[in-house]
Design an enzyme around this catalytic site. Structure first.
Site, PDB file in Angstrom:
ATOM      1  N   PRO A  50     127.656  54.875 -38.051  1.00 37.29           N
ATOM      2  CA  PRO A  50     128.541  54.836 -38.895  1.00 37.29           C
ATOM      3  C   PRO A  50     128.099  55.673 -40.050  1.00 37.29           C
ATOM      4  O   PRO A  50     127.062  55.632 -40.439  1.00 37.29           O
ATOM      5  CB  PRO A  50     128.897  53.527 -39.198  1.00 37.29           C
ATOM      6  CG  PRO A  50     127.719  52.805 -38.662  1.00 37.29           C
ATOM      7  CD  PRO A  50     126.936  53.375 -37.823  1.00 37.29           C
ATOM      8  N   GLU A  51     129.039  56.584 -40.322  1.00 37.98           N
ATOM      9  CA  GLU A  51     128.831  57.597 -41.426  1.00 37.98           C
ATOM     10  C   GLU A  51     129.864  57.066 -42.353  1.00 37.98           C
ATOM     11  O   GLU A  51     130.597  55.941 -42.288  1.00 37.98           O
ATOM     12  CB  GLU A  51     128.987  59.022 -41.052  1.00 37.98           C
ATOM     13  CG  GLU A  51     127.880  59.552 -40.246  1.00 37.98           C
ATOM     14  CD  GLU A  51     127.822  61.131 -40.213  1.00 37.98           C
ATOM     15  OE1 GLU A  51     127.720  61.452 -41.501  1.00 37.98           O
ATOM     16  OE2 GLU A  51     127.230  61.869 -39.360  1.00 37.98           O
TER      17      GLU A  51
END
Ligand code: ZN
Length: 293
Positions: A2-3
Site C-alpha cells: 500500500p502506498e
C-alpha cells in the site's frame, strides 16, 4: 505494497468506525508483527476512547483518550476489515471480508458498540507501536520525515531548497523519505511523467541560478499533489491483493499513465513515444523518453 493513497483510503474508511468509539476488548493472537506488539497492549487500549485517526506519510495514528497514540503501519500486506453484525442487512455498507485466510487475522479490536476491527497481515511486515501523543512528532519513526506531500509544507520553494547541490537524480530525490514523506515508487513515476521531467535529471536542476524554484519545480509539486489526490479519490490502486478498509477494491491502477506500462504507447497526444522501464536504486521507474526531459 500500500502506498500513501491506499493508506489514506484506509484511514477514511476506518475513521467513521473508530473515531468516537471506545475500545472494549482486544485479541492479540500473536506476540509480534514486524516488531513485538506494545507491552501491556490490552491494558493500554481497553477502556480508551479513540479521539482522532490521522495519517502521517504511511502511518495511521489513532489518538486515545489516555493521551497515547496507537501508530499502525500496513507493511506489505496489512489490511483492516470492519465487521459489524448489525449491518448484515445493509449490503455495501461494510463487506464481511476476513481476508484470504483468517489465520492471518492477528489483532482484533472490539469496540463497545459491538463492531470488530480486524487487522490481517499474511506477511507481517506491518506493525503497531504506542507512544505518548505529545512525543509522537519527535519519535524515531517521525522525527526525520520530510514534508507531507498533501500538506501545505510541500511547496516549490521547499523542494528546491532540499534539492540545491544534491548530486542525485529526481527519482532518487523524490523517493527519499527525508525529502517527501510517503511518496512511493508508483506515484513518483506518475508525477514525473505528469510534470514532463525525466527521472534521470539531476535534482539540483529544480533550482534557477539564484537558487530559487524554476517553473518546472512548481509543475512537479502540482503533479505530486494531483496524482495523489486523484488516486485517493479513486480509492487507491488495486496493486496485488490490496483492498481498502471497507473491503472494496480501488480503481486507480487502471488510470496509471506510465507505471507498469513499459512498451506501450505514451498517452500524451501526438507524442509517439514508447514507455520505458529503467531501474533506479533497485526500483523500477517508468517514463516516456520523448516527453520527459
Ligand atoms: Zn510521451
Amino acid at each position: 505494497m500500500p502506498e500513501l493513497p491506499e493508506v489514506e483510503t484506509v484511514r477514511r474508511g476506518l475513521a467513521p468506525v473508530l473515531v468516537g468509539s471506545r475500545i472494549a476488548g482486544l485479541d492479540a493472537r500473536r506476540p509480534d508483527l514486524r516488531f513485538p506488539l506494545p507491552e501491556r497492549f490490552g491494558e493500554r487500549l481497553i477502556g480508551q476512547d479513540i479521539i482522532r485517526l490521522e495519517r502521517r506519510a504511511k502511518y495511521l495514528i489513532a489518538t486515545l483518550s489516555s493521551g497515547e497514540d496507537l501508530v499502525m503501519h500496513l507493511g506489505m500486506t496489512g489490511r483492516f476489515t470492519v465487521v459489524q453484525d448489525g449491518f448484515v442487512d445493509r449490503p455495501g455498507e461494510y463487506i464481511h471480508e476476513t481476508g484470504p485466510n483468517p489465520t492471518h487475522d492477528h489483532v482484533v479490536l472490539h469496540l463497545s458498540n459491538g463492531t470488530q476491527v480486524i487487522y490481517n497481515d499474511p506477511r507481517r511486515f506491518g506493525f503497531m507501536v504506542m507512544m505518548p501523543h505529545a512525543e509522537q512528532p519527535e519519535h524515531a519513526l517521525f522525527r526525520k520525515l520530510g514534508a507531507e506531500p498533501l500538506g501545505a509544507e510541500l511547496t516549490d520553494t521547499y523542494l528546491t531548497r532540499r534539492a540545491l547541490g544534491k548530486k542525485v537524480n529526481l527519482k532518487a530525490f523524490l523517493m527519499d523519505q527525508h525529502v517527501v514523506a510517503g511518496l512511493g515508487n508508483i506515484y513518483v513515476s506518475e508525477a514525473l511523467f505528469q510534470s514532463g521531467l525525466s527521472p534521470d535529471r539531476l535534482a539540483g536542476t529544480l533550482a534557477d541560478r539564484r537558487g530559487g524554484p524554476t517553473r518546472k519545480a512548481g509543475k512537479l509539486v502540482d503533479a505530486i499533489k494531483d496524482v495523489l489526490e486523484r488516486a485517493i479519490e479513486a480509492g487507491g490502486s488495486t496493486l496485488r491483493d490490496y483492498r481498502s478498509a471497507d473491503g472494496t477494491k480501488g480503481t486507480f491502477q487502471e488510470r496509471f499513465s506510465v507505471y507498469d506500462r513499459a512498451g506501450t504507447a505514451c498517452v500524451t497526444p501526438r507524442c509517439g513515444g514508447v514507455i520505458r522501464r529503467a531501474v533506479h536504486a533497485g526500483r523500477a521507474t517508468f517514463y516516456c523518453p520523448r516527453c520527459q526531459r
